[in-house]
Design a protein around this motif. Structure first.
Motif, PDB file in Angstrom:
ATOM      1  N   THR A 103      -2.749  44.163 -18.852  1.00 22.39           N
ATOM      2  CA  THR A 103      -1.891  44.474 -19.989  1.00 22.39           C
ATOM      3  C   THR A 103      -0.544  44.956 -19.464  1.00 22.39           C
ATOM      4  OG1 THR A 103      -2.629  46.771 -20.092  1.00 22.39           O
ATOM      5  CG2 THR A 103      -3.886  45.153 -21.383  1.00 22.39           C
ATOM      6  N   ALA A 143       1.061  38.228 -25.453  1.00 22.07           N
ATOM      7  CA  ALA A 143       0.757  39.148 -26.553  1.00 22.07           C
ATOM      8  C   ALA A 143      -0.671  38.990 -27.069  1.00 22.07           C
ATOM      9  CB  ALA A 143       1.759  38.935 -27.692  1.00 22.07           C
ATOM     10  N   ASP A 144      -1.208  37.782 -27.025  1.00 22.66           N
ATOM     11  CA  ASP A 144      -2.583  37.591 -27.521  1.00 22.66           C
ATOM     12  C   ASP A 144      -3.635  37.968 -26.490  1.00 22.66           C
ATOM     13  OD1 ASP A 144      -2.440  35.477 -25.723  1.00 22.66           O
ATOM     14  OD2 ASP A 144      -2.729  33.893 -27.216  1.00 22.66           O
ATOM     15  N   GLY A 145      -3.213  38.319 -25.265  1.00 25.60           N
ATOM     16  CA  GLY A 145      -4.138  38.755 -24.232  1.00 25.60           C
ATOM     17  C   GLY A 145      -5.016  37.674 -23.655  1.00 25.60           C
ATOM     18  N   ARG A 146      -4.740  36.424 -23.949  1.00 25.61           N
ATOM     19  CA  ARG A 146      -5.679  35.348 -23.636  1.00 25.61           C
ATOM     20  C   ARG A 146      -5.565  34.886 -22.189  1.00 25.61           C
ATOM     21  NH1 ARG A 146      -5.588  29.668 -23.901  1.00 25.61           N
ATOM     22  NH2 ARG A 146      -7.642  28.743 -24.364  1.00 25.61           N
ATOM     23  N   ASP A 148      -7.219  31.678 -20.118  1.00 23.76           N
ATOM     24  CA  ASP A 148      -7.973  30.436 -20.335  1.00 23.76           C
ATOM     25  C   ASP A 148      -8.859  30.149 -19.126  1.00 23.76           C
ATOM     26  OD1 ASP A 148      -8.304  27.706 -21.791  1.00 23.76           O
ATOM     27  OD2 ASP A 148      -7.852  27.200 -19.696  1.00 23.76           O
ATOM     28  N   ASP A 153     -12.133  31.268 -23.881  1.00 20.67           N
ATOM     29  CA  ASP A 153     -11.245  32.431 -23.965  1.00 20.67           C
ATOM     30  C   ASP A 153     -11.856  33.665 -23.313  1.00 20.67           C
ATOM     31  OD1 ASP A 153      -9.300  31.088 -25.334  1.00 20.67           O
ATOM     32  OD2 ASP A 153      -9.850  31.863 -27.314  1.00 20.67           O
ATOM     33  N   ILE A 155     -10.307  37.557 -23.313  1.00 22.57           N
ATOM     34  CA  ILE A 155      -9.215  38.288 -23.960  1.00 22.57           C
ATOM     35  C   ILE A 155      -9.082  39.669 -23.321  1.00 22.57           C
ATOM     36  CG2 ILE A 155      -8.220  39.077 -26.128  1.00 22.57           C
ATOM     37  CD1 ILE A 155      -8.739  36.080 -26.048  1.00 22.57           C
ATOM     38  N   VAL A 157      -7.985  43.164 -23.881  1.00 23.06           N
ATOM     39  CA  VAL A 157      -7.760  43.958 -25.088  1.00 23.06           C
ATOM     40  C   VAL A 157      -7.246  45.348 -24.710  1.00 23.06           C
ATOM     41  CG1 VAL A 157      -8.783  44.873 -27.199  1.00 23.06           C
ATOM     42  CG2 VAL A 157      -9.668  42.739 -26.204  1.00 23.06           C
TER      43      VAL A 157
END
Length: 286
Positions: A103, A143-146, A148, A153, A155, A157
């Motif tokens: 993050t 921003a979506d934390g994804r 691949d 997915d 994520i 968080v």
């Protein structure tokens, strides 16, 4: 996306510490708790959650990943405690194409540590084993934390408070799995070192937030190797932090011996009593 994901853990043993406390160490001496990192793998590629701080454990972890036959594409760092990110440099040396991510808050903390070397110097002084010296600053996730992984997915968080003011965890929807770093502890004592009552309440809120996802799998970084990786660790960490808050907020507060005895009595199976004794001592209990 024809394949399903798998999860496996690399479990590093407790490591000896040299802690300058004016009290006798527990039986077996002062120790850093056992630590697990998690590999999430598809058919060919894999993502690692967190790293290990010592030179020896980092080399063995790299060997383990290589032996899996998977291509390591990402390392996700859950938070900015040096035992979770120092081993990044060793992995980048072994797997040059790997992308290290976290993050934005965690990346900022690590960038600051690269400048000050405050925590790195402190850890090097207390670990009996050599720790990795180079600091790698992660790239901030979108921003979506994804992340691949072969069309699946993972994520990242952000959660705020755990045993650090800014933390995060990896959520794997397909597996209903949360890899929670230091947000939960699984049958290992929980650090309450410099936490305030407000921070402890925030930590409990973070744990309940993860509970609201109803995960089927929860992997804590500090866990006994035979611990079950399920959501029970969230509830038991809540109980531990609540008891710690009750004792540390009491007036008068217990002695250090009373604090240790009460917590051990409540959950006698937990490993690494060093963490508990050190928590009480740093909190000013004598």
């Amino acid at each position: 996306m024809g394949t399903t994901l798998t999860m496996s853990t690399f479990d590093a043993p407790a490591r000896p510490l040299n802690i300058p406390l004016p009290i006798d160490p527990p039986e077996g001496g002062w120790t850093w708790p056992p630590t697990s990192v998690t590999l999430i793998a598809g058919e060919d590629d894999a993502v690692l959650i967190d790293t290990l701080p010592t030179v020896e454990d980092s080399a063995e972890l790299a060997d383990w990943i290589e032996a899996s036959g998977k291509r390591l594409t990402h390392v996700f760092i859950t938070h900015a405690h040096v035992d979770h990110y120092l081993g990044t440099a060793a992995l980048k040396a072994r797997f040059p194409g790997v992308k290290v991510v976290s993050t934005a808050a965690t990346a900022r903390f690590i960038a600051e540590e690269q400048k000050t070397r405050r925590d790195t110097t402190a850890y090097a002084a207390i670990f009996a084993d050599d720790i990795v010296g180079e600091i790698v600053i992660p790239e901030a996730l979108p921003a979506d934390g994804r992340i691949d992984l072969e069309g699946h997915d993972i994520i990242g968080v952000p959660t705020g408070q755990s045993d650090l003011s800014e933390s995060s965890y990896a959520w794997v929807p397909e597996l209903s799995a949360a890899v929670v770093g230091d947000i939960a502890y699984n049958d290992v004592h929980v650090p309450l070192f410099e936490s305030s009552s407000e921070a402890r309440r925030g930590w409990i809120a973070t744990l309940r937030e993860i509970q609201s996802r109803a995960p089927q799998v929860v992997v804590a970084s500090h866990r006994k190797t035979d611990a079950v990786n399920d959501a029970g660790s969230l509830a038991k960490t809540i109980e531990y932090v609540e008891l710690g808050d009750e004792l540390l907020s009491a007036d008068p507060r217990p002695s250090l011996a009373e604090f240790v005895a009460r917590v051990v009595e409540a959950d006698p199976s937990r490993a690494n009593v060093t963490t508990l004794i050190y928590s009480g001592a740093v909190q000013g209990l004598r």
